[in-house]
Design a protein around this motif. Structure first.
Motif, PDB file in Angstrom:
ATOM      1  N   PHE A   5     -40.742   3.219  75.929  1.00 55.25           N
ATOM      2  CA  PHE A   5     -42.012   3.101  75.573  1.00 55.25           C
ATOM      3  C   PHE A   5     -42.102   2.929  74.167  1.00 55.25           C
ATOM      4  O   PHE A   5     -42.834   2.223  73.411  1.00 55.25           O
ATOM      5  CB  PHE A   5     -42.799   4.327  76.129  1.00 55.25           C
ATOM      6  CG  PHE A   5     -43.827   4.069  77.055  1.00 55.25           C
ATOM      7  CD1 PHE A   5     -44.844   3.418  77.093  1.00 55.25           C
ATOM      8  CD2 PHE A   5     -43.481   4.788  78.327  1.00 55.25           C
ATOM      9  CE1 PHE A   5     -45.703   3.164  78.360  1.00 55.25           C
ATOM     10  CE2 PHE A   5     -44.250   4.590  79.414  1.00 55.25           C
ATOM     11  CZ  PHE A   5     -45.372   3.886  79.365  1.00 55.25           C
ATOM     12  N   GLN A   6     -41.272   3.908  73.245  1.00 60.81           N
ATOM     13  CA  GLN A   6     -41.349   3.849  71.953  1.00 60.81           C
ATOM     14  C   GLN A   6     -40.737   2.278  71.466  1.00 60.81           C
ATOM     15  O   GLN A   6     -41.375   1.602  70.475  1.00 60.81           O
ATOM     16  CB  GLN A   6     -40.126   4.804  71.267  1.00 60.81           C
ATOM     17  CG  GLN A   6     -40.730   6.154  71.319  1.00 60.81           C
ATOM     18  CD  GLN A   6     -39.672   7.155  71.092  1.00 60.81           C
ATOM     19  OE1 GLN A   6     -38.692   6.888  70.217  1.00 60.81           O
ATOM     20  NE2 GLN A   6     -39.958   8.576  71.406  1.00 60.81           N
ATOM     21  N   ILE A   7     -39.911   1.602  72.286  1.00 57.26           N
ATOM     22  CA  ILE A   7     -39.341   0.457  71.636  1.00 57.26           C
ATOM     23  C   ILE A   7     -40.599  -0.769  72.177  1.00 57.26           C
ATOM     24  O   ILE A   7     -40.867  -1.509  71.132  1.00 57.26           O
ATOM     25  CB  ILE A   7     -38.174   0.068  72.514  1.00 57.26           C
ATOM     26  CG1 ILE A   7     -37.026   0.829  71.966  1.00 57.26           C
ATOM     27  CG2 ILE A   7     -37.767  -1.288  72.398  1.00 57.26           C
ATOM     28  CD1 ILE A   7     -35.946   0.854  73.019  1.00 57.26           C
ATOM     29  N   ALA A   8     -41.169  -0.469  73.489  1.00 58.16           N
ATOM     30  CA  ALA A   8     -42.220  -1.275  73.838  1.00 58.16           C
ATOM     31  C   ALA A   8     -43.247  -1.548  72.829  1.00 58.16           C
ATOM     32  O   ALA A   8     -43.901  -2.412  72.814  1.00 58.16           O
ATOM     33  CB  ALA A   8     -42.477  -1.195  75.221  1.00 58.16           C
ATOM     34  N   GLY A   9     -43.577  -0.164  72.529  1.00 58.46           N
ATOM     35  CA  GLY A   9     -45.008  -0.013  71.750  1.00 58.46           C
ATOM     36  C   GLY A   9     -44.847  -0.359  70.256  1.00 58.46           C
ATOM     37  O   GLY A   9     -45.837  -0.222  69.707  1.00 58.46           O
TER      38      GLY A   9
END
Length: 246
Positions: A136-140
């Motif tokens: 999630f940290q990478i995607a967002g």
């Protein structure tokens, strides 16, 4: 051991000392492709037990690579976020990039990597939540969660055994959702103040980065836990401000 030493240790195992590992499964084949050999897949093999820190980090990289492929576009902000989540010594960076590129090209789908992680960490679902948080940290990182990324993350979450409520709780730490501070804490809006405070204290104790350090987890898990705790505290602070709590 500091986080830099932990990161170097994991990638040292994958690199020069890779022959001493026994990851097995699709992740073992992936690491074998980078290190130039395939690794055995059974407990008690000559190379010893599966190293959980390497499985965690390799799985995170592999799933991040498959997510990048599913989205079709890798933005600079996502590359920067990947570097924050997957912390490696500069000397090991080429090996990580080879692992990432190979994972994008493998015939194995993301499901195979996700299932191996789910099996390896089935007794410790918090580690699976760490992996999902990292993704999630990478995607967002670009400030938005795109439709293809959401479908991908939801599918990974399902393989990990998380239900819809758990997925929403994890997602709320990274993207804006209706009443998201309550979702982050896993609470309803009508919860009383005492329960709110008790829940916050329990979450802080459960997700504090010191717990990851004490368990000997890799730098990636510690970094993810640090950002997760910040999201938990931010959600509590927002609710406390709305309620006028001290």
């Amino acid at each position: 051991m500091n986080q830099g030493d932990r990161a170097q240790g994991v990638w040292g195992k994958i690199g020069g000392a890779g022959l001493g590992l026994a990851i097995g499964g699709p992740l073992g084949a992936l690491v074998g492709g980078v290190a130039g050999h395939f690794l055995l897949d059974r407990v008690g093999a000559p190379f010893g037990r599966t190293p959980r820190d390497v499985v965690f980090t390799t799985g995170l990289v592999a799933l991040a690579a498959k997510m990048a492929k599913s989205d079709g576009v890798v933005l600079p902000s996502e590359v920067e976020a990947f570097g924050r989540v997957v912390q490696v010594d500069p000397a090991a960076r080429p090996g990580v990039e080879r692992l990432f590129d190979l994972a994008k090209k493998t015939t194995n789908g993301f499901e195979a990597y996700a299932r191996q992680l789910a099996t390896t960490f089935g007794d410790e679902p918090a580690l699976l939540e760490d992996v999902l948080d990292g993704l999630f940290q990478i995607a967002g990182a670009d400030g938005a969660l795109h439709e293809a990324e959401e479908r991908y993350l939801r599918a990974v979450s399902g393989i990990f055994g998380f239900d819809e409520a758990a997925f929403q709780r994890i997602a709320a730490r990274h993207v804006r959702l209706p009443d998201d501070p309550y979702i982050v804490l896993g609470l309803d809006r009508d919860v009383d103040d005492a329960t709110l405070k008790t829940r916050h204290r329990a979450l802080v104790a459960e997700h504090h980065p010191d717990r990851a350090l004490a368990r000997g987890l890799p730098a990636e898990a510690v970094a993810i836990a640090t950002r997760r705790l910040a999201a938990i505290n931010a959600a509590y602070d927002r609710i406390a401000q709305e309620r006028g709590l001290r």
